[in-house]
Structures are given as C-alpha cells and as structure tokens.
Design a protein around this motif. Sequence first.
Motif, PDB file in Angstrom:
ATOM      1  N   ILE A  89       0.847  -1.188   0.000  1.00 39.85           N
ATOM      2  CA  ILE A  89       0.000   0.000   0.000  1.00 39.85           C
ATOM      3  C   ILE A  89       0.883   1.239   0.000  1.00 39.85           C
ATOM      4  O   ILE A  89       1.738   1.406   0.867  1.00 39.85           O
ATOM      5  N   GLU A  90       0.679   2.092  -1.000  1.00 39.25           N
ATOM      6  CA  GLU A  90       1.380   3.374  -1.033  1.00 39.25           C
ATOM      7  C   GLU A  90       0.577   4.403  -0.250  1.00 39.25           C
ATOM      8  O   GLU A  90      -0.663   4.384  -0.246  1.00 39.25           O
ATOM      9  N   LEU A  91       1.278   5.312   0.405  1.00 39.00           N
ATOM     10  CA  LEU A  91       0.635   6.360   1.182  1.00 39.00           C
ATOM     11  C   LEU A  91       1.397   7.652   0.936  1.00 39.00           C
ATOM     12  O   LEU A  91       2.538   7.803   1.383  1.00 39.00           O
ATOM     13  N   ASN A  92       0.774   8.571   0.201  1.00 38.91           N
ATOM     14  CA  ASN A  92       1.429   9.837  -0.121  1.00 38.91           C
ATOM     15  C   ASN A  92       1.345  10.772   1.076  1.00 38.91           C
ATOM     16  O   ASN A  92       0.295  11.354   1.357  1.00 38.91           O
ATOM     17  N   THR A  93       2.438  10.933   1.769  1.00 42.66           N
ATOM     18  CA  THR A  93       2.446  11.711   3.006  1.00 42.66           C
ATOM     19  C   THR A  93       2.265  13.198   2.764  1.00 42.66           C
ATOM     20  O   THR A  93       1.982  13.959   3.701  1.00 42.66           O
ATOM     21  N   MET A  94       2.434  13.637   1.512  1.00 43.02           N
ATOM     22  CA  MET A  94       2.384  15.061   1.212  1.00 43.02           C
ATOM     23  C   MET A  94       0.981  15.515   0.800  1.00 43.02           C
ATOM     24  O   MET A  94       0.725  16.712   0.718  1.00 43.02           O
ATOM     25  N   SER A  95       0.059  14.592   0.553  1.00 46.51           N
ATOM     26  CA  SER A  95      -1.241  14.966   0.007  1.00 46.51           C
ATOM     27  C   SER A  95      -2.169  15.579   1.043  1.00 46.51           C
ATOM     28  O   SER A  95      -2.974  16.449   0.724  1.00 46.51           O
ATOM     29  N   LEU A  96      -2.085  15.096   2.273  1.00 48.64           N
ATOM     30  CA  LEU A  96      -2.963  15.579   3.327  1.00 48.64           C
ATOM     31  C   LEU A  96      -2.165  16.216   4.442  1.00 48.64           C
ATOM     32  O   LEU A  96      -1.074  15.770   4.772  1.00 48.64           O
ATOM     33  N   LYS A  97      -2.719  17.249   5.036  1.00 50.20           N
ATOM     34  CA  LYS A  97      -2.052  17.940   6.136  1.00 50.20           C
ATOM     35  C   LYS A  97      -2.500  17.330   7.463  1.00 50.20           C
ATOM     36  O   LYS A  97      -3.131  17.973   8.295  1.00 50.20           O
ATOM     37  N   LEU A  98      -2.174  16.057   7.648  1.00 50.77           N
ATOM     38  CA  LEU A  98      -2.495  15.365   8.890  1.00 50.77           C
ATOM     39  C   LEU A  98      -1.271  15.351   9.791  1.00 50.77           C
ATOM     40  O   LEU A  98      -0.139  15.335   9.311  1.00 50.77           O
ATOM     41  N   PRO A  99      -1.481  15.336  11.099  1.00 53.46           N
ATOM     42  CA  PRO A  99      -0.341  15.225  12.013  1.00 53.46           C
ATOM     43  C   PRO A  99       0.465  13.970  11.718  1.00 53.46           C
ATOM     44  O   PRO A  99      -0.090  12.929  11.333  1.00 53.46           O
ATOM     45  N   GLU A 100       1.769  14.077  11.888  1.00 50.84           N
ATOM     46  CA  GLU A 100       2.642  12.960  11.560  1.00 50.84           C
ATOM     47  C   GLU A 100       2.294  11.697  12.350  1.00 50.84           C
ATOM     48  O   GLU A 100       2.323  10.593  11.817  1.00 50.84           O
ATOM     49  N   GLU A 101       1.937  11.858  13.635  1.00 52.99           N
ATOM     50  CA  GLU A 101       1.635  10.679  14.434  1.00 52.99           C
ATOM     51  C   GLU A 101       0.394   9.949  13.924  1.00 52.99           C
ATOM     52  O   GLU A 101       0.280   8.724  14.078  1.00 52.99           O
ATOM     53  N   VAL A 102      -0.535  10.687  13.280  1.00 57.39           N
ATOM     54  CA  VAL A 102      -1.708  10.048  12.692  1.00 57.39           C
ATOM     55  C   VAL A 102      -1.294   9.185  11.502  1.00 57.39           C
ATOM     56  O   VAL A 102      -1.724   8.028  11.363  1.00 57.39           O
ATOM     57  N   LEU A 103      -0.458   9.738  10.632  1.00 63.82           N
ATOM     58  CA  LEU A 103       0.007   8.971   9.474  1.00 63.82           C
ATOM     59  C   LEU A 103       0.843   7.773   9.894  1.00 63.82           C
ATOM     60  O   LEU A 103       0.785   6.708   9.269  1.00 63.82           O
ATOM     61  N   LEU A 104       1.613   7.908  10.948  1.00 61.96           N
ATOM     62  CA  LEU A 104       2.391   6.773  11.441  1.00 61.96           C
ATOM     63  C   LEU A 104       1.478   5.672  11.942  1.00 61.96           C
ATOM     64  O   LEU A 104       1.780   4.477  11.773  1.00 61.96           O
ATOM     65  N   ARG A 105       0.349   6.046  12.539  1.00 62.94           N
ATOM     66  CA  ARG A 105      -0.614   5.025  12.964  1.00 62.94           C
ATOM     67  C   ARG A 105      -1.180   4.288  11.761  1.00 62.94           C
ATOM     68  O   ARG A 105      -1.437   3.080  11.822  1.00 62.94           O
ATOM     69  N   PHE A 106      -1.386   5.001  10.654  1.00 62.49           N
ATOM     70  CA  PHE A 106      -1.881   4.349   9.450  1.00 62.49           C
ATOM     71  C   PHE A 106      -0.841   3.373   8.886  1.00 62.49           C
ATOM     72  O   PHE A 106      -1.201   2.322   8.346  1.00 62.49           O
ATOM     73  N   VAL A 107       0.426   3.711   8.986  1.00 59.19           N
ATOM     74  CA  VAL A 107       1.470   2.775   8.567  1.00 59.19           C
ATOM     75  C   VAL A 107       1.389   1.495   9.398  1.00 59.19           C
ATOM     76  O   VAL A 107       1.447   0.379   8.872  1.00 59.19           O
ATOM     77  N   ARG A 108       1.247   1.661  10.710  1.00 64.32           N
ATOM     78  CA  ARG A 108       1.136   0.486  11.579  1.00 64.32           C
ATOM     79  C   ARG A 108      -0.136  -0.302  11.284  1.00 64.32           C
ATOM     80  O   ARG A 108      -0.143  -1.533  11.378  1.00 64.32           O
ATOM     81  N   LEU A 109      -1.213   0.400  10.903  1.00 63.19           N
ATOM     82  CA  LEU A 109      -2.455  -0.282  10.541  1.00 63.19           C
ATOM     83  C   LEU A 109      -2.262  -1.112   9.280  1.00 63.19           C
ATOM     84  O   LEU A 109      -2.730  -2.255   9.188  1.00 63.19           O
ATOM     85  N   ILE A 110      -1.568  -0.541   8.292  1.00 63.74           N
ATOM     86  CA  ILE A 110      -1.267  -1.289   7.055  1.00 63.74           C
ATOM     87  C   ILE A 110      -0.520  -2.580   7.398  1.00 63.74           C
ATOM     88  O   ILE A 110      -0.845  -3.654   6.888  1.00 63.74           O
ATOM     89  N   LYS A 111       0.471  -2.466   8.269  1.00 58.75           N
ATOM     90  CA  LYS A 111       1.263  -3.632   8.645  1.00 58.75           C
ATOM     91  C   LYS A 111       0.416  -4.654   9.392  1.00 58.75           C
ATOM     92  O   LYS A 111       0.639  -5.866   9.273  1.00 58.75           O
ATOM     93  N   SER A 112      -0.546  -4.206  10.183  1.00 60.25           N
ATOM     94  CA  SER A 112      -1.389  -5.132  10.939  1.00 60.25           C
ATOM     95  C   SER A 112      -2.258  -5.976  10.020  1.00 60.25           C
ATOM     96  O   SER A 112      -2.743  -7.035  10.434  1.00 60.25           O
ATOM     97  N   PHE A 113      -2.474  -5.511   8.780  1.00 63.13           N
ATOM     98  CA  PHE A 113      -3.241  -6.277   7.804  1.00 63.13           C
ATOM     99  C   PHE A 113      -2.349  -7.253   7.029  1.00 63.13           C
ATOM    100  O   PHE A 113      -2.809  -7.914   6.110  1.00 63.13           O
ATOM    101  N   GLY A 114      -1.087  -7.322   7.393  1.00 63.44           N
ATOM    102  CA  GLY A 114      -0.169  -8.208   6.686  1.00 63.44           C
ATOM    103  C   GLY A 114       0.285  -7.665   5.354  1.00 63.44           C
ATOM    104  O   GLY A 114       0.791  -8.413   4.511  1.00 63.44           O
ATOM    105  N   LEU A 115       0.146  -6.360   5.157  1.00 64.27           N
ATOM    106  CA  LEU A 115       0.538  -5.717   3.911  1.00 64.27           C
ATOM    107  C   LEU A 115       1.809  -4.896   4.126  1.00 64.27           C
ATOM    108  O   LEU A 115       2.150  -4.547   5.256  1.00 64.27           O
ATOM    109  N   LYS A 116       2.504  -4.579   3.037  1.00 67.06           N
ATOM    110  CA  LYS A 116       3.695  -3.746   3.113  1.00 67.06           C
ATOM    111  C   LYS A 116       3.298  -2.284   2.936  1.00 67.06           C
ATOM    112  O   LYS A 116       2.395  -1.962   2.158  1.00 67.06           O
ATOM    113  N   ALA A 117       3.982  -1.409   3.664  1.00 72.77           N
ATOM    114  CA  ALA A 117       3.688   0.020   3.611  1.00 72.77           C
ATOM    115  C   ALA A 117       4.796   0.753   2.876  1.00 72.77           C
ATOM    116  O   ALA A 117       5.977   0.556   3.169  1.00 72.77           O
ATOM    117  N   ARG A 118       4.406   1.605   1.932  1.00 74.08           N
ATOM    118  CA  ARG A 118       5.391   2.367   1.161  1.00 74.08           C
ATOM    119  C   ARG A 118       4.980   3.847   1.143  1.00 74.08           C
ATOM    120  O   ARG A 118       4.244   4.295   0.274  1.00 74.08           O
TER     121      ARG A 118
END
Length: 247
Positions: A89-118
């Motif tokens: 799963i790709e995640l463009n960190t520059m597209s949304l102005k979300l706090p960094e800790e929120v996006l990091l949680r999404f990375v961990r969520l991607i990993k919890s599904f057994g998917l790779k995070a990019r």
Amino acid sequence: MRSPDYLFLRHGSLQDIMDSIGEFVDGLKFSGGTQRLTPSSVVKEITDLAHRHNMYVSSGDWGEHLLRAGPASFKTYLEECRNVGFDTIELNTMSLKLPEEVLLRFVRLIKSFGLKARPVFAVNFDSTDIPARGDRAFGAYIAPVQRSLEKVEDVDLLIRKAERYLDAGADMIMIDADDVCMYPDSLRADIIAKIISRLGLDKTMFEASDVRTSEWFVKRYGPRVNLFVDRSEVMNLERLRSPFFHM
C-alpha cells in the motif's frame, strides 16, 4: 536477475506484457486508484496473474484520499486491497495535512493487515512545516498556523520524517521525482546521495522518467538500485542492469 521496479497498468494485453517482460519486473502498480474503477473480480484476476509471475501488486496514490472520510474508511480500503490480492500500500504523506503521528498510525495499521507500507515523500515542504529552529520534538503539540503556498526545499526534514516511518514499520520509502529526478538534465545528485546515505539503498525507491535517468542511477549506484519505471522502459532498464553493458 530480476529488477526491483514497478510496472504501470495501462491499456493492452496484460498477459502479453507479463509474458514478454515479466521476468524482469518485481512489481505491478495500479496507478491513480484505477482498481476502484475496475470490478473486483477483474482486479483479482490481474493480481493472481501478477503473483504467478512472481510479482507483488501495489496500490497507487489513492489510499490517502480516503483518509478524508476517517480511519474507518481507510480500514475498509485495506480490507478490500487484501481481499483482491494487493501486497503493498502506497501512502502519499504530502497529500494531506495530517499530524505525523496520525500517518504513522496508518502505517502500523497497514502492517497489521499483513501488507507492506510504502510512504511517498517529496523534498519540498510547505514553509509552515519547516521547524523555526532545530527539530520539533516528535509528538509535541504544534499550535495551528495559517497554511502557506510557499515551498521550501529541506532534504534533512524529509530524511528525519522518513526515518520515523521506517521505525513505524514502513518497508520502503518512495521519493517523488518532482524537483529531484524528473528530468535527466537537472538531476539533484546532492539530494539523492544524501537520501541514500542516510536511509540505505535497499530502503529507497526513485522514479526514473526515461532511459537517461535510469542510466544515471545504474551507473552511480549499481544494478540493484530501486527504480520506478513505466512498462515501456523495462527492457531499456534491464539492458542497463546487464553485466554486458558494463564490460
């Protein structure tokens, strides 16, 4: 030797493409959310075909758009991606102005599904994202400020953010080509060298817009450099990677 590269999904016979160049490609990418415009049964057929050719399948820049609807929508999206056979799963960190800790949680969520995070990064930031002095303490509260249209180049900030994503479980960092390696006549060798030296060759991927850009990367960093290329450039890239090209 297989090339660690993406393959764009475009018109034409995918089976013919796979049969002709599949042995040289490691990954297939659905770009721009095209999987959402295709019946899930067809997407599953495509991912199964890619897996039979030992390719992983990646989403393009799309998941971040769903974050506007909240975490539940993103979780549903991950379930859909996993069900139809996506691996990354790709995640463009520059597209949304979300706090960094929120996006990091999404990375961990991607990993919890057994998917790779990019995560995808760019070297230019909104001027209001640049710390006034030193580095902001990670996780500290930052008072809201008015957004600016001014872009500021800050490779050190990119690297620090990328390191946090890798620590959160991201498998590789994708570097947007804009202002770095979009055009072969204006390659930013200084930025590229700094990113690779800090993050490592195996943890970074760069977009190569044409064969001249690919040749520059291969000559500078060797045949195992990770490059994102259009399918029309796969054979040119494989030629560059061949040991006979370096004889």
